[in-house]
Design an enzyme around this catalytic site. Structure first.
Site, PDB file in Angstrom:
ATOM      1  N   HIS A 181      -7.689   5.931  10.148  1.00 60.45           N
ATOM      2  CA  HIS A 181      -6.530   5.375   9.426  1.00 60.45           C
ATOM      3  C   HIS A 181      -7.001   4.661   8.155  1.00 60.45           C
ATOM      4  O   HIS A 181      -7.398   3.495   8.205  1.00 60.45           O
ATOM      5  CB  HIS A 181      -5.804   4.413  10.365  1.00 60.45           C
ATOM      6  CG  HIS A 181      -4.471   3.976   9.887  1.00 60.45           C
ATOM      7  ND1 HIS A 181      -3.555   3.364  10.698  1.00 60.45           N
ATOM      8  CD2 HIS A 181      -3.878   4.050   8.673  1.00 60.45           C
ATOM      9  CE1 HIS A 181      -2.462   3.094  10.024  1.00 60.45           C
ATOM     10  NE2 HIS A 181      -2.643   3.479   8.775  1.00 60.45           N
ATOM     11  N   GLN A 219      -5.019   3.543  18.407  1.00 60.19           N
ATOM     12  CA  GLN A 219      -6.094   3.393  17.430  1.00 60.19           C
ATOM     13  C   GLN A 219      -7.018   2.277  17.864  1.00 60.19           C
ATOM     14  O   GLN A 219      -6.527   1.184  18.084  1.00 60.19           O
ATOM     15  CB  GLN A 219      -5.504   3.120  16.043  1.00 60.19           C
ATOM     16  CG  GLN A 219      -4.822   4.351  15.493  1.00 60.19           C
ATOM     17  CD  GLN A 219      -4.326   4.177  14.063  1.00 60.19           C
ATOM     18  OE1 GLN A 219      -3.731   5.085  13.514  1.00 60.19           O
ATOM     19  NE2 GLN A 219      -4.534   3.045  13.457  1.00 60.19           N
ATOM     20  N   ARG A 245       2.948   7.247  11.370  1.00 56.34           N
ATOM     21  CA  ARG A 245       2.383   6.728  12.618  1.00 56.34           C
ATOM     22  C   ARG A 245       2.146   7.887  13.568  1.00 56.34           C
ATOM     23  O   ARG A 245       2.984   8.797  13.685  1.00 56.34           O
ATOM     24  CB  ARG A 245       3.336   5.725  13.289  1.00 56.34           C
ATOM     25  CG  ARG A 245       3.364   4.351  12.636  1.00 56.34           C
ATOM     26  CD  ARG A 245       1.991   3.636  12.721  1.00 56.34           C
ATOM     27  NE  ARG A 245       1.998   2.347  12.049  1.00 56.34           N
ATOM     28  CZ  ARG A 245       1.549   2.120  10.810  1.00 56.34           C
ATOM     29  NH1 ARG A 245       1.033   3.102  10.083  1.00 56.34           N
ATOM     30  NH2 ARG A 245       1.586   0.915  10.293  1.00 56.34           N
ATOM     31  N   ASN A 281       0.816  -1.216   0.000  1.00 59.75           N
ATOM     32  CA  ASN A 281       0.000   0.000   0.000  1.00 59.75           C
ATOM     33  C   ASN A 281       0.856   1.277   0.000  1.00 59.75           C
ATOM     34  O   ASN A 281       0.358   2.351   0.322  1.00 59.75           O
ATOM     35  CB  ASN A 281      -1.010  -0.007   1.160  1.00 59.75           C
ATOM     36  CG  ASN A 281      -0.341  -0.242   2.509  1.00 59.75           C
ATOM     37  OD1 ASN A 281       0.879  -0.114   2.616  1.00 59.75           O
ATOM     38  ND2 ASN A 281      -1.117  -0.567   3.515  1.00 59.75           N
TER      39      ASN A 281
END
Ligand code: NDP
Length: 399
Positions: free
Chosen positions: A333, A314, A285, A147
């Site tokens: 996210h 998260q 991050r 990704n």
């Protein structure tokens, strides 16, 4: 037979979709630089389907159950009563996505004596206590490159949306207004600005390449310098430290992994070195930035905008200051989990599992930790130590 425990994000609130906005996704031959896409022996899904949520199961159930293994899929990952903690003690393999990370802390690893393999469906294995994984001789693998381009496209979108003040302008339309002066009062052109990346690996370099046509000045800092030919082609200025780079940048984008070296790198001191009114975009991050220092800098005007999709923990608690600070462009996210990316990392997870279960080597570029040592991509980009501390706060999300 193995027990595979897979943690995925929840299905859409309206239920698992029966159709999608588009009928297909492009078929890619290779990643930039030549690395091949995942090569599993087969896949049991249609690329373009929602695979990353609980009912999507990364397309793994038929394959694993067909071999007699047990697959447990859950989104319930935080707290002592969670399905994840209940199922972990006899799990052989854990699969988790950075978007909805099952924090594999030292305590959890200690309570899982059969655990041998932690697979990241995506990129970025900081939700695993890598030091504990090394100490226990686990293997940690991720789907390198799956990704990276997805995120680089997102970074360009966020930079443009901040600099041009897109989100507040969109909001004026939703609210029924036509307040041009309010929209443009904070709107600039990107052309001519200086843009720098902390980290020029797969994502950072792809961001630089995508920004080149915008006629900006491109800067970077990294532990390893890029080949001279790439620096020349993109007109890059290298900085030996983030401090030296941020001083000259109008826009800074963060594209380095979270590890002890980068944790809280953007604190009051480093943000204080930035130009007043600079923009900071972080899709790497959340913990690379000091949460409260970012909020303070937006309040004071030291930063003109902050955007990204990564938080810590998260999901973040409802009172996380990044939900309400001014001039932000935060989302959950999502940048690395487009339907296009999901097809690649689901296939990559299948490839890793096929290798592991058949006793074949996992590709070197997928390895983060192997045989108790940083290996492959992990040896290049990470340092030893732990960055999962404090992840228990994720339990407060629902409160
Ligand atoms: P790469 O490993 O290709 O690139 C990371 C780069 O960061 C490397 O060039 C590495 O240096 C550099 N780096 C490491 N430490 C430092 C440091 N202290 N200062 C400056 N540079 C440093 O990874 P990707 O580009 O594919 O991904 C980067 C990160 O992005 C991931 O680790 C992950 O955290 C995040 N990510 C986020 C996603 C999202 O959905 N938001 C999805 C995918 C990734 P070198 O290797 O030269 O030592």
């Amino acid at each position: 037979m193995a027990k595979i425990l897979c943690v995925l994000y929840d299905d859409p609130v309206g239920g698992y979709p029966t159709s999608h906005a588009r009928d297909d996704i492009p078929t890619l031959d290779r990643y930039p630089g030549g690395q091949t896409l995942p090569t599993p022996e087969a896949i049991d899904f249609v690329p373009g389907e929602l695979l990353g949520s609980v009912s999507g199961e990364l397309g793994l159930r038929k394959f694993l159950e067909g071999l007699g293994h047990t697959l447990v899929v859950t989104s319930d990952k935080d707290g002592a009563d969670s399905v994840f903690e209940r199922e972990l003690p006899d799990a052989d393999i854990v699969i988790s996505q950075p978007f909805w990370p099952a924090y594999l802390t030292a305590e959890r690893i200690a309570g899982a004596p059969k655990l041998r393999l932690a697979v990241t469906a995506g990129i970025g294995s900081d939700h695993v206590d890598l030091q504990a994984a090394m100490d226990k001789g686990l293997t940690v693998a991720e789907v390198t490159y799956s990704n990276s381009i997805s995120v680089s496209e997102h970074v360009v979108m966020l930079i443009l949306s901040l600099v041009r003040n897109y989100i507040p302008s969109y909001q004026w339309v939703i609210n029924g207004g036509w307040n041009i002066a309010d929209c443009v009062d904070r709107s600039y052109d990107l052309e001519g600005m200086t843009v720098g990346t902390v980290g020029a690996g797969r994502i950072g370099t792809a961001v630089l390449r995508r920004l080149k046509p915008f006629d900006v000045n491109l800067h970077y800092t990294d532990r390893h310098r890029l080949p001279e030919s790439v620096e020349r082609e993109l007109g890059l200025t290298f900085h030996p430290s983030a401090e030296s780079m941020v001083r000259v940048c109008d826009v800074v984008t963060v594209n380095a992994p979270l590890h002890p070296e980068t944790e809280h790198m953007f604190n009051d001191a480093l943000i204080g070195e930035m130009k007043r009114g600079a923009y900071l975009v972080n899709t790497a991050r959340g913990k690379i930035c000091d949460r409260d220092a970012v909020a303070r800098a937006l309040e004071s005007g030291q930063l003109a905008g902050y955007a990204g999709d990564v938080w810590f923990p998260q999901p973040p608690p409802k009172d996380h200051p990044w939900r309400t600070m001014p001039h932000h462009g935060m989302t959950p996210h999502v940048s690395g989990t487009s339907l296009s990316a999901q097809a690649r990392y689901a296939a990559g997870v299948r490839e890793i599992l096929e290798c592991w279960l058949e006793g074949r080597s996992i590709r070197e570029e997928y390895l983060i930790v192997d045989n108790g040592r940083l290996a492959g991509a992990g040896a290049h980009s990470y340092s030893a130590g732990d960055a999962t501390g404090g992840s228990k706060e994720a339990e407060r999300f629902g409160q």
